[in-house]
Design a protein around this motif. Structure first.
Motif, PDB file in Angstrom:
ATOM      1  N   LEU A 357       0.837  -1.189   0.000  1.00  0.00           N
ATOM      2  CA  LEU A 357       0.000   0.000   0.000  1.00  0.00           C
ATOM      3  C   LEU A 357       0.876   1.244   0.000  1.00  0.00           C
ATOM      4  O   LEU A 357       1.897   1.298   0.670  1.00  0.00           O
ATOM      5  CB  LEU A 357      -0.885   0.008   1.247  1.00  0.00           C
ATOM      6  CG  LEU A 357      -1.771   1.237   1.447  1.00  0.00           C
ATOM      7  CD1 LEU A 357      -2.898   1.258   0.428  1.00  0.00           C
ATOM      8  CD2 LEU A 357      -2.338   1.263   2.875  1.00  0.00           C
ATOM      9  N   ILE A 358       0.472   2.239  -0.773  1.00  0.00           N
ATOM     10  CA  ILE A 358       1.080   3.560  -0.694  1.00  0.00           C
ATOM     11  C   ILE A 358      -0.059   4.569  -0.798  1.00  0.00           C
ATOM     12  O   ILE A 358      -0.881   4.504  -1.712  1.00  0.00           O
ATOM     13  CB  ILE A 358       2.153   3.788  -1.787  1.00  0.00           C
ATOM     14  CG1 ILE A 358       2.866   5.128  -1.566  1.00  0.00           C
ATOM     15  CG2 ILE A 358       1.576   3.694  -3.180  1.00  0.00           C
ATOM     16  CD1 ILE A 358       3.773   5.148  -0.365  1.00  0.00           C
ATOM     17  N   ALA A 359      -0.132   5.463   0.179  1.00  0.00           N
ATOM     18  CA  ALA A 359      -1.226   6.428   0.245  1.00  0.00           C
ATOM     19  C   ALA A 359      -0.672   7.783   0.655  1.00  0.00           C
ATOM     20  O   ALA A 359       0.353   7.876   1.329  1.00  0.00           O
ATOM     21  CB  ALA A 359      -2.297   5.963   1.236  1.00  0.00           C
ATOM     22  N   PRO A 360      -1.336   8.867   0.264  1.00  0.00           N
ATOM     23  CA  PRO A 360      -0.854  10.206   0.628  1.00  0.00           C
ATOM     24  C   PRO A 360      -1.114  10.531   2.091  1.00  0.00           C
ATOM     25  O   PRO A 360      -2.074  10.048   2.688  1.00  0.00           O
ATOM     26  CB  PRO A 360      -1.679  11.127  -0.295  1.00  0.00           C
ATOM     27  CG  PRO A 360      -2.948  10.367  -0.542  1.00  0.00           C
ATOM     28  CD  PRO A 360      -2.555   8.912  -0.572  1.00  0.00           C
ATOM     29  N   ASP A 361      -0.239  11.349   2.656  1.00  0.00           N
ATOM     30  CA  ASP A 361      -0.399  11.876   4.017  1.00  0.00           C
ATOM     31  C   ASP A 361      -0.705  10.771   5.015  1.00  0.00           C
ATOM     32  O   ASP A 361      -1.706  10.796   5.724  1.00  0.00           O
ATOM     33  CB  ASP A 361      -1.511  12.933   4.036  1.00  0.00           C
ATOM     34  CG  ASP A 361      -1.517  13.738   5.330  1.00  0.00           C
ATOM     35  OD1 ASP A 361      -0.454  13.848   5.966  1.00  0.00           O
ATOM     36  OD2 ASP A 361      -2.594  14.250   5.709  1.00  0.00           O
ATOM     37  N   ARG A 362       0.194   9.791   5.080  1.00  0.00           N
ATOM     38  CA  ARG A 362      -0.043   8.614   5.920  1.00  0.00           C
ATOM     39  C   ARG A 362       1.278   8.169   6.530  1.00  0.00           C
ATOM     40  O   ARG A 362       2.303   8.116   5.845  1.00  0.00           O
ATOM     41  CB  ARG A 362      -0.649   7.501   5.067  1.00  0.00           C
ATOM     42  CG  ARG A 362      -1.148   6.281   5.840  1.00  0.00           C
ATOM     43  CD  ARG A 362      -2.037   5.458   4.913  1.00  0.00           C
ATOM     44  NE  ARG A 362      -2.308   4.124   5.422  1.00  0.00           N
ATOM     45  CZ  ARG A 362      -3.312   3.821   6.247  1.00  0.00           C
ATOM     46  NH1 ARG A 362      -4.113   4.784   6.669  1.00  0.00           N
ATOM     47  NH2 ARG A 362      -3.505   2.577   6.638  1.00  0.00           N
ATOM     48  N   PRO A 363       1.303   7.828   7.820  1.00  0.00           N
ATOM     49  CA  PRO A 363       2.550   7.364   8.444  1.00  0.00           C
ATOM     50  C   PRO A 363       3.097   6.118   7.760  1.00  0.00           C
ATOM     51  O   PRO A 363       2.343   5.250   7.307  1.00  0.00           O
ATOM     52  CB  PRO A 363       2.116   7.052   9.885  1.00  0.00           C
ATOM     53  CG  PRO A 363       0.897   7.879  10.111  1.00  0.00           C
ATOM     54  CD  PRO A 363       0.198   7.936   8.780  1.00  0.00           C
ATOM     55  N   GLY A 364       4.414   6.024   7.727  1.00  0.00           N
ATOM     56  CA  GLY A 364       5.045   4.895   7.055  1.00  0.00           C
ATOM     57  C   GLY A 364       4.653   3.553   7.631  1.00  0.00           C
ATOM     58  O   GLY A 364       4.543   2.565   6.895  1.00  0.00           O
ATOM     59  N   VAL A 365       4.424   3.475   8.943  1.00  0.00           N
ATOM     60  CA  VAL A 365       4.048   2.197   9.551  1.00  0.00           C
ATOM     61  C   VAL A 365       2.683   1.711   9.072  1.00  0.00           C
ATOM     62  O   VAL A 365       2.363   0.528   9.205  1.00  0.00           O
ATOM     63  CB  VAL A 365       4.047   2.283  11.089  1.00  0.00           C
ATOM     64  CG1 VAL A 365       5.457   2.452  11.615  1.00  0.00           C
ATOM     65  CG2 VAL A 365       3.145   3.406  11.584  1.00  0.00           C
ATOM     66  N   LEU A 366       1.878   2.630   8.515  1.00  0.00           N
ATOM     67  CA  LEU A 366       0.561   2.254   7.997  1.00  0.00           C
ATOM     68  C   LEU A 366       0.562   2.042   6.480  1.00  0.00           C
ATOM     69  O   LEU A 366      -0.481   1.739   5.906  1.00  0.00           O
ATOM     70  CB  LEU A 366      -0.480   3.329   8.361  1.00  0.00           C
ATOM     71  CG  LEU A 366      -0.647   3.625   9.852  1.00  0.00           C
ATOM     72  CD1 LEU A 366      -1.760   4.648  10.066  1.00  0.00           C
ATOM     73  CD2 LEU A 366      -0.932   2.349  10.640  1.00  0.00           C
ATOM     74  N   GLN A 367       1.721   2.189   5.852  1.00  0.00           N
ATOM     75  CA  GLN A 367       1.840   1.897   4.416  1.00  0.00           C
ATOM     76  C   GLN A 367       2.147   0.399   4.286  1.00  0.00           C
ATOM     77  O   GLN A 367       3.264  -0.010   3.998  1.00  0.00           O
ATOM     78  CB  GLN A 367       2.946   2.750   3.783  1.00  0.00           C
ATOM     79  CG  GLN A 367       2.812   4.242   4.021  1.00  0.00           C
ATOM     80  CD  GLN A 367       1.809   4.920   3.098  1.00  0.00           C
ATOM     81  OE1 GLN A 367       0.805   4.328   2.702  1.00  0.00           O
ATOM     82  NE2 GLN A 367       2.068   6.173   2.758  1.00  0.00           N
TER      83      GLN A 367
END
Length: 378
Positions: A357-367
């Protein structure tokens, strides 16, 4: 023969309220920035249920900015706190140590403030290196102590407001009695403290502010070092993920109309390229080019409700953040991808091959890496 104890005598001219106030003018804003940006980070990682759908997905670099400021202000606060403690430590030897109940409570609050501040900066610094030599969970304890520090700091500023006002500027009435010969020494001290703050900032901030990456000497991460020139925190081996065979991989999308896709079928879907940063809680970040399938297209195929949240489940066997959730703003953002390629190349296993997953404005641990399942949440 009686033994009389007397407190030590400090004759240095810089252990005074003027010096303490001058340093405090820098230290308090550093603490304020660190606290506010830390609060943003905590809410984005662990949003309360009522707030999960209100967290924005734009600007895409928002978390990179706030977390970079969080770590930079925390590191800058270290020499400032040390200088502040040096300026005021003779007060530890005041005699009598407790003059009244009010004085005792004041000293107790200062002790809590100092202990909490040292704890926050020390554990925060060790967190940037991912070294945890303590038995407790870092995130909840660090978060709780931050509130304790801020509360005691506000109390301390309130109690000391008259003294702070008296020594805020050179023209303040309370500064007229200070020895003139100490003024050059005070300026030299403040210049040295400022130089120390500048040095530690310059040699660490490049881990997130990449124009200064060539000056990174002491930061635990360099933004260009890692598989495919991008750092990683958890490798495939550390997560218990072996090499996943392309022909065996399956992505399950669980929703009103569930379905499963092979890796070949994912590659045959329309592919989109976005430029988004990986921004980690440890303070490092870097933008990269990602190519993959838009999550919103997968959700629409599953007939997910427009405001549905999405749970992303990894194939990793161990370690934290195996599961993450996205509010509908992130899930429906056209920049949110299940990425198959990084900078034009197939994902390295340490970057989540075959799908991440890669999403904007999101902490790296949640990618989330090594994605195996998307679940539509009602």
């Amino acid at each position: 023969m009686k033994l009389r104890l007397s407190p030590p005598v400090f004759r240095g001219g810089l252990h005074d309220a003027r010096t303490a106030t001058s340093i405090g003018r820098w230290l308090a804003p550093a603490f304020a920035v660190c606290f506010v940006t830390g609060l943003v980070s905590h809410v984005m990682q662990h949003p309360p249920g009522w707030l999960a759908d209100a967290i924005p997905s734009r600007p895409s670099w928002g978390y990179r900015l706030t977390q970079g400021l969080h770590v930079a202000s925390g590191i800058a606060a270290i020499p400032l706190l040390l200088a502040k403690l040096w300026a005021v430590y003779p007060r530890l030897f005041e005699w009598p140590p407790l003059r009244s109940v009010r004085h005792a409570l004041e000293r107790l609050s200062v002790a809590v403030l100092v202990a909490g501040s040292v704890f926050e900066l020390a554990t925060g610094l060790l967190n940037t290196a991912q070294w945890y030599p303590w038995p407790f969970s870092f995130v909840p304890v660090h978060y709780a102590v931050a509130w304790l520090v801020v509360g005691t700091l506000v109390l301390h500023i309130t109690v000391k407001a008259p003294q702070i006002e008296a020594h805020w500027t050179r023209r303040s009435p309370g500064t007229l009695a200070l020895p003139a010969q100490d003024v050059p020494d005070r300026r030299s001290l403040l210049a040295a403290v400022g130089a120390a703050v500048g040095a530690v900032t310059l040699t660490t901030v490049g881990q997130s502010f990449t124009p200064l990456k060539d000056f990174v000497l002491f930061a635990p991460r360099h933004p260009d070092k890692g598989p495919q020139a991008l750092p990683v925190n958890r490798t495939a081996a550390a997560a218990g993920v072996g090499r996943i065979a392309a022909e065996e991989y399956r992505l399950t999308v669980a929703g009103p109309r569930p379905y499963t896709l092979t890796l070949a079928e994912l590659r045959d879907l329309p592919q989109y390229e976005v430029e988004l940063p990986i921004a980690c809680v440890e303070g490092w970040s870097k933008s990269a080019h990602w190519t993959g399938v838009r999550v919103v297209d997968l959700l629409e195929r599953a007939q997910a409700p427009a405001r549905a949240r999405v749970r992303v489940v990894s194939l990793q066997l161990r370690g934290g953040y195996r599961v993450s959730e996205m509010g509908h703003r992130h899930a429906r953002d056209p920049l949110t991808l299940l990425a198959l390629r990084l900078n034009g190349e197939e994902l390295d296993p340490d970057h989540g091959y075959p799908v991440r997953l890669i999403a904007p404005d999101r902490p790296g641990v949640l990618q989330t890496k090594w994605v195996g399942r998307l679940e539509v949440l009602a």
